[in-house]
Design a protein around this motif. Structure first.
Motif, PDB file in Angstrom:
ATOM      1  N   UNK A  39       0.817  -1.216   0.000  1.00  0.00           N
ATOM      2  CA  UNK A  39       0.000   0.000   0.000  1.00  0.00           C
ATOM      3  C   UNK A  39       0.856   1.274   0.000  1.00  0.00           C
ATOM      4  N   UNK A  40       1.692   1.367  -1.008  1.00  0.00           N
ATOM      5  CA  UNK A  40       2.556   2.542  -1.156  1.00  0.00           C
ATOM      6  C   UNK A  40       1.740   3.814  -1.313  1.00  0.00           C
ATOM      7  N   UNK A  41       0.518   3.713  -1.842  1.00  0.00           N
ATOM      8  CA  UNK A  41      -0.299   4.909  -2.036  1.00  0.00           C
ATOM      9  C   UNK A  41      -0.776   5.519  -0.719  1.00  0.00           C
ATOM     10  N   UNK A  42      -0.567   4.807   0.402  1.00  0.00           N
ATOM     11  CA  UNK A  42      -0.924   5.368   1.719  1.00  0.00           C
ATOM     12  C   UNK A  42       0.196   6.242   2.281  1.00  0.00           C
ATOM     13  N   UNK A  43       1.325   6.318   1.606  1.00  0.00           N
ATOM     14  CA  UNK A  43       2.515   6.960   2.171  1.00  0.00           C
ATOM     15  C   UNK A  43       2.420   8.471   2.150  1.00  0.00           C
TER      16      UNK A  43
END
Length: 353
Positions: A190-194
């Motif tokens: 879930x890199x898009x949560x970074x």
């Protein structure tokens, strides 16, 4: 009708918790000593030849392996993005998957290493209190732990390739192959949560395959080689205060598509979008986790999942939950089991009602 309920809402204490059955296989943390592979891929995976990945999925994985590039996997929740890393590690014998879960506060340092300076200072003070001023300093490597990314840059322990065979002659026929240790598998989930900066911060490490540990660089003239801890509980040696990659890991970056990534990151990745599972994939998935019996008994819910309205987001683990629970509540009335299935198969893009 038998009462399948453990909690009854009656307000009177009872020992019903002792009747709690075994957990679903994907929520059993005792499997194979806590192995993620058994939970992710299914304890009955040996009953299924494979999970029938689409040709474009297989090609993207191979492109990432050949080019030593990260694989950026996007798709709706529950389409198998995280499972893909475990499937590759399982099939290729690359050992335990290193997992780096991303949240809004995650920074690059969290993935590289952590130095416990306070713990070291406390141990020095304790040693001096016991042994006096002559007490030595504890080794600094005992207080440095590589993070998931830092550990992944090191070769997988115990996976050296057997000697024999010439290096590839470049004709693409797969003969020979390079010698040396095998890569680790890293799941950056879930890199898009970074934080907005993390994707750009990753660029240098992903491109150069190395990073410095300043605490070790400062003492490299006195201690050129230091043994440090790794994310998976092992130990590794660091030379000259720098972790240098000799075998680039197979890295899976997952995203639910909640944000766009910078072009600089995208050009360094092989991109793959996972679509919802086909009938064949879904059949294999249910069989791998719950067996043939669940496949036969749960056709009503499987068809409901497959025939959902276009655009509705329903994850495959929601279906597995529904199949498992309605099996365990087999003694309940049909209307109760239908109500449970409705609860568990509620689209994720629809709020609670």
């Amino acid at each position: 009708m038998s009462d399948w309920r453990i909690y009854r809402g009656a307000g009177l204490p009872h020992d019903g918790a002792r009747r709690l059955p075994e957990p679903p296989p994907w929520r059993d943390f005792t499997l194979s000593g806590g192995s993620d592979a058994a939970r992710r891929l299914g304890v009955q995976r040996q009953l299924v030849e494979n999970l029938h990945p689409r040709p474009e999925e297989v090609e993207a994985v191979n492109a990432a392996l050949y080019l030593r590039r990260p694989l950026l996997v996007t798709g709706n929740p529950g389409t198998g993005k995280s499972t893909l890393a475990h499937a590759v590690a399982h099939e290729l014998g690359l050992g335990r998957v290193l997992r780096w879960p991303i949240v809004s506060r995650t920074g690059l340092q969290d993935g590289l290493y952590h130095y416990d300076a306070i713990g070291r200072l406390q141990d020095v003070q304790l040693d001096r209190a016991v042994e006096g001023e002559e007490a030595g300093h504890p080794p600094i490597g005992s207080y440095i732990r590589l993070g998931p990314l830092g550990t992944a840059l090191l070769p997988a322990p115990g996976t050296d390739r057997a000697d024999g065979g010439d290096a590839s002659d470049g004709d693409g026929d797969g003969d020979g192959g390079a010698r040396g240790p095998l890569p680790r598998v890293l799941l950056v989930d879930e890199l898009d949560k970074s934080d907005i900066d993390l994707p750009n911060d990753l660029l240098n490490v992903l491109e150069e395959g190395e990073f410095a540990i300043p605490e070790l660089e400062r003492i490299a003239d006195r201690e050129p080689v230091t043994e440090v801890l790794t994310d998976d509980g092992g130990k590794a040696t660091v030379t000259g205060g720098r972790v240098r990659c000799t075998t680039f890991p197979f890295i899976v970056l997952t995203s639910n598509g909640e944000r766009d990534f910078p072009a600089a990151l995208l050009r360094r990745c092989i991109q793959l979008e996972l679509k919802p599972p086909t009938d064949e994939q879904l059949t294999a998935m249910v069989t791998a986790h719950l067996g043939e019996e669940a496949l036969d008994e749960g056709q009503e819910y499987i068809q409901r999942f497959l025939q959902r309205d276009p655009g509705q987001v329903v994850a495959t683990d929601q279906l597995l939950n529904a199949l498992f629970l309605t099996q365990r509540a087999s003694g309940a009335e049909r209307v109760t089991r239908s109500r449970l299935a409705e609860l568990l198969l509620r689209p994720l893009d629809r709020g609670p009602r």
